[in-house]
Design an enzyme around this catalytic site. Structure first.
Site, PDB file in Angstrom:
ATOM      1  N   GLY C 156      -1.269  20.148  31.021  1.00 20.86           N
ATOM      2  CA  GLY C 156      -0.545  20.333  29.516  1.00 20.86           C
ATOM      3  C   GLY C 156      -1.147  19.061  28.983  1.00 20.86           C
ATOM      4  O   GLY C 156      -1.709  17.790  29.625  1.00 20.86           O
ATOM      5  N   CYS C 157      -0.671  18.657  27.699  1.00 17.34           N
ATOM      6  CA  CYS C 157      -1.366  17.726  26.973  1.00 17.34           C
ATOM      7  C   CYS C 157      -0.438  16.302  27.228  1.00 17.34           C
ATOM      8  O   CYS C 157      -0.910  15.270  27.727  1.00 17.34           O
ATOM      9  CB  CYS C 157      -1.339  18.014  25.443  1.00 17.34           C
ATOM     10  SG  CYS C 157       0.221  18.389  24.754  1.00 17.34           S
ATOM     11  N   TYR C 158       0.941  16.460  27.124  1.00 16.85           N
ATOM     12  CA  TYR C 158       1.640  15.309  27.628  1.00 16.85           C
ATOM     13  C   TYR C 158       1.593  14.852  29.040  1.00 16.85           C
ATOM     14  O   TYR C 158       1.323  13.654  29.191  1.00 16.85           O
ATOM     15  CB  TYR C 158       3.016  15.629  27.355  1.00 16.85           C
ATOM     16  CG  TYR C 158       3.589  15.784  26.151  1.00 16.85           C
ATOM     17  CD1 TYR C 158       3.306  14.465  25.022  1.00 16.85           C
ATOM     18  CD2 TYR C 158       4.178  16.726  25.407  1.00 16.85           C
ATOM     19  CE1 TYR C 158       4.000  14.518  23.825  1.00 16.85           C
ATOM     20  CE2 TYR C 158       4.624  16.972  23.925  1.00 16.85           C
ATOM     21  CZ  TYR C 158       4.332  15.737  23.220  1.00 16.85           C
ATOM     22  OH  TYR C 158       4.839  15.786  21.955  1.00 16.85           O
ATOM     23  N   GLU C 317      -5.083   9.770  24.157  1.00 17.28           N
ATOM     24  CA  GLU C 317      -5.820  10.909  24.621  1.00 17.28           C
ATOM     25  C   GLU C 317      -5.837  11.886  23.332  1.00 17.28           C
ATOM     26  O   GLU C 317      -4.942  11.680  22.574  1.00 17.28           O
ATOM     27  CB  GLU C 317      -5.312  11.617  25.646  1.00 17.28           C
ATOM     28  CG  GLU C 317      -4.070  12.405  25.497  1.00 17.28           C
ATOM     29  CD  GLU C 317      -3.765  13.429  26.578  1.00 17.28           C
ATOM     30  OE1 GLU C 317      -4.223  13.411  27.900  1.00 17.28           O
ATOM     31  OE2 GLU C 317      -2.955  14.334  26.528  1.00 17.28           O
ATOM     32  N   GLY C 323      -6.332  16.477  26.738  1.00 18.79           N
ATOM     33  CA  GLY C 323      -4.925  17.072  26.843  1.00 18.79           C
ATOM     34  C   GLY C 323      -5.134  18.693  27.084  1.00 18.79           C
ATOM     35  O   GLY C 323      -4.119  19.174  27.054  1.00 18.79           O
TER      36      GLY C 323
END
EC number: 1.2.1.38
Lengths: 347, 347, 347, 347
Positions: C156-158, C317, C323
């Site tokens: 995932g992005c986080y 990012e 991400g």
């Protein structure tokens, strides 16, 4: 694979940065020289953190001296310099056998008096004016001329968005050349990498306004090219606006119809269907800047306003892309004998 | 201090919210009724967290029924409803003795056939058309008419920005009424509080485009008012654009000069110098939306383009302010016998 | 040149669009299949005007059926689908011999109970959990595992922005694994291509706020990977915020120092100096999202706060890039036996 | 109606402009003097076109000389000057019998050594430190002190958003004072009206980043006030971030719970339920900057993170409002014996 040694002279602004971005990714360009008075001695990556760890980003900025540029092995040089200054470098580099693509206004006008009228200063190198090719490859006969050129004057951002939609209609005699009224909206990067507080976030955000009224400098090259297409001198009304986007130009042009409105689509299709960077959106389909940012595309839509007898032309391009850097790379490709689309497949 | 009991019917969109904001701060308005089908039973503060802890924010939304509005004691009601729906409420409320300020298009046009042409539906209450006053107090004789009106049709956002700069020039015969070409740029709130993905942040940010081409509905009221000023029917070219700001409209209008260009300033000064909400910026000074947001001001600048024989008019207003809610409050003040500027001193 | 036939399943959102953008430009990927229930039958170019006139943009969306995807010749499929749905397709495609890169959360957790705790539903395909590789190639031994994998769970992005800076410090025992407090700020595209009015321009612009507090779903995979690095279970505080940018995640993490602060730089350098997509910015140099948008880079800076005995880690990012989509392409390159950076030279 | 003659010294930046905006609309303030070295001799309306045609906007900027300010009749002066410079004016104006509200950092710290540590220069007027009142009227006993004060040190933007949520919890002993970790996000106006290219639209838009790490100057006043509330010196971790909004600060603070989590709501309610400018949003309801811009409100929400034993505090305010100008006007009201909310009813 053919690799062209390439220099970017004056690479510290937004147009220069976009040129660097395109050339660092270009499969046939070897960036061998970047100059900047301000950043001489610093690496590309330290000045532009976005480019760090990219191939070529270890290159160091040098002073903008023609001799040093020649020593770098450059075959073709892009000039991203203020007008007036650009002409000096063009002269020196051409003498050293380096082909030049100038992104300033210095060589865009055929007539040095028009230059002096609009730029308020004598032309710095009038002897080169006849040799320069106005670098808009989609215009008739132009890509052939660019292939042979030693000096290309790459067009301005507003002109590209205005000239391309109008030229086929003027050539076909469909509109009255004296009835043209244009409004353009440009992103803030069009003002350059500026410390002017007018372009600060807090002043530019939530702000929309016209500027440089009523006689923007770009009118000179727009009217020149429209005049060529119309076969008669053209004078038009043009109002640029600043809007809070990073990049992108949206242009809406209105002109009185003198010919058959039903031929508009056909005429535009004939002119551009096979051009790789012009996308025709069709009738009643205005162009949106968000679809062209960071590309070399120009999108063109149109509408016929029966009530007023006018045709409306809607175009969108990236002011730093088709309006500046990527259009210059398109000329570079032609001058270097490469495929016209080389290095311009960005989406 | 005089307190006018006031209702806002359809208070859940951006125009409704701006009306609430202005009325909650208005020294002479007592907000006694807010309606919303969607939010009936909820407090103002829970629907609009911005208003929490403000005087009046404990008010509860009720269903939009004429009887309930009457029972609230409302003397004047604002309608922030879709066209078609607004006319129904206007009819019912007027019958109950409540004065109505309608912010929809239902009563802006004198001619019901023009309504049907532009809105594609029969007019829902044609008998009220002659009684309604087009609520632009700066036009000649209009503020007097508004003072006496039971029903005010408050103008649209684009029309205000286009009509006010043009009317004095048309009345003075300085421009050709058939030569008008206008481009406007509106913030996204003009599209309403919308769940349409087109107006989502990611689609609207970094996007500039024309829309509703070539015949936007607002043309009908613009041409009506310009025709009155010109003394002859007017047909014009108008292109609205969407730009990524929250609010604000920037309008640039071009028209062929038929009279003495040197009189433009004088004519505009004579029309507006004593109007509290019109600010004349002078020649070659385009208006900027950032100076008018959240106010009832419209800023107007102009330029003469000698090259094309055209005058350029530059105006800026808040599409939710002078283009909607605060202009409606200006009419409210007049109808209620208050000072024209009451509650509109926002900066 | 090696060409891998590639499918994108669920290509209508922002992650799907970014995957398409990268794959259309990828020198070794042949996009042979794109699916979308909503757009089946329409061309890529008509759904995404940005892609018009690009090679491959004539491709037509098909229904998301495993059989049809197989028939297209796809060797590797990206799943840009909601969690729960993704697992079904993964199962079916793997059975048909197609390698799968899943961008949903379905295969990111080793422990199906943690999945059920955080996603509130039984795991749809628990038998595949042990086979899936968490696709973060910079972690120890991970790129080798990805090369061999049939099923990659792309992070995932986080998580990417939080895990990469912390892992080397945890492995080196420099920080207290129970003291981690993280704040992240995400651009609005992180919410998906949404018609929720909360993400409309007018609601999201000029708005900054925390959300999904205090237990965001991504905590599960973050704590899993940090626990592996620390050699002990990790529980941490994480607050995501929404900020008005299109894309980009900026993350600031704070943790109590337990080891020698002077070793931080060394430990990070050792971990990442030779990783092509991690850029170390050095001490007291926070990362800026603007330098990484539309790239696969993650930038990492750090600072030692002597006053509180904490280390601060700053990372940036693109939430749609490193991400999401470009990190998935990085796994694609490894699975396909290509150079890790193939098609990821974007600047 | 009571009218207080008021001066704004250093009125050309964003805080100064916001002060002018509030004072021009304030029913009990008569703006009698505005100073600016840069704009001396120009009218308010010409420097700030937003204010044109407003009452008081014909006022002319004068040189910032104490004697001239006295001659204007000013009873209370706001100082919107850089630290260091502000102290000089405060000294001179107090000697002339003018009460001073200083928006710089010069009088916020009780301890001149802390000033020297954080501002790197000897304190310019240490003799005034004990006399100055830190102007945060919601703190215990503070509004009474402000009423009597000759010199108010109006708090900084970050401190207000951090101190107000924490103080009641520290006073109630619910949290560990050494465990506080805060991240704040500020709009770009926090950087002032700057010609630094870093804050230009093109650099700040689509950019999110931490800055001034790890020891921002505002830490000094934050820790001072938290220490008073905790009854013990406090050292904390604070990271400010820049996000692309015009104004607004969003702050998220995390601290280890030492007391009964169920008492958090009660403690906050007790502290703030009757404070006109603090709005408590309740549990799991983070604050959003968009609800407080251009107001004097601070919104506060909170959450308990059982997993980590931490409480999370979410606050939002306008950095130019409750974080600067409107909070200073709140002190002005108290010093002038007016109602605390006078002129602060903006929505």
């Amino acid at each position: 694979m053919q690799m062209i040694k390439t220099a970017v002279v004056g690479a510290s602004g937004y147009t220069g940065m976009e040129l660097l971005r395109l050339l660092l990714m270009h499969p046939n360009a070897q960036l061998c020289c970047v100059t900047s008075r301000q950043y001489a001695g610093e690496s590309l990556a330290s000045v532009f953190p976005r480019f760090a760890k990219a191939d070529g980003s270890a290159l160091t900025f040098i002073q903008p001296e023609a001799k040093l540029i020649k020593d770098s092995g450059a075959e073709i040089a892009f000039l991203a310099l203020p007008h007036g200054v650009a002409a000096e470098y063009a002269t020196a580099l051409l003498e050293l056998g380096i082909k030049v693509i100038d992104l300033s206004a210095d060589f865009r006008l055929n007539d040095q008096q028009v230059y002096e009228e609009f730029y308020g200063t004598p032309h710095p190198a009038p002897e080169l004016l006849q040799q320069a090719v106005y670098g808009m490859p989609e215009l008739q006969g132009r890509s052939e001329a660019i292939r042979e050129a030693q000096l290309v004057a790459s067009p301005g951002c507003y002109p590209t968005s205005i000239i391309l939609p109008l030229v086929p209609l003027l050539e076909a005699g469909l509109i009255d050349p004296q009835s043209i009224v244009t409004c353009s909206m440009s992103g803030v990067s069009g003002a350059g990498k500026s410390s002017n507080v007018l372009f600060s976030f807090c002043e530019a955000n939530e702000s929309v306004r016209a500027y440089s009224v009523p006689k923007h400098r770009h009118l000179s090259e727009i009217e020149q090219e429209l005049g060529i297409a119309a076969g008669t001198p053209v004078t038009m009304s043009f109002t640029p606006h600043l809007v809070p986007t990073h990049n992108g130009i949206c242009t809406t042009t209105s002109a009185l119809l003198t010919g058959d409105a039903s031929k508009i689509s056909e005429v535009l299709e004939k002119a551009y269907a096979d051009k790789p960077f012009v996308r025709l959106l069709g009738e009643n389909n205005p162009a949106d800047t968000k679809n062209v940012t960071r590309t070399n595309f120009i999108d063109i839509g149109w509408a016929v306003d029966q009530r007023t007898g006018r045709v409306l032309l809607y175009s969108a391009e990236d002011n730093l892309g088709k309006g500046a850097a990527s259009q210059a790379v398109q000329s570079f490709n032609l001058m270097a004998g490469l495929e016209e689309q080389a290095g311009l497949h960005n989406l």
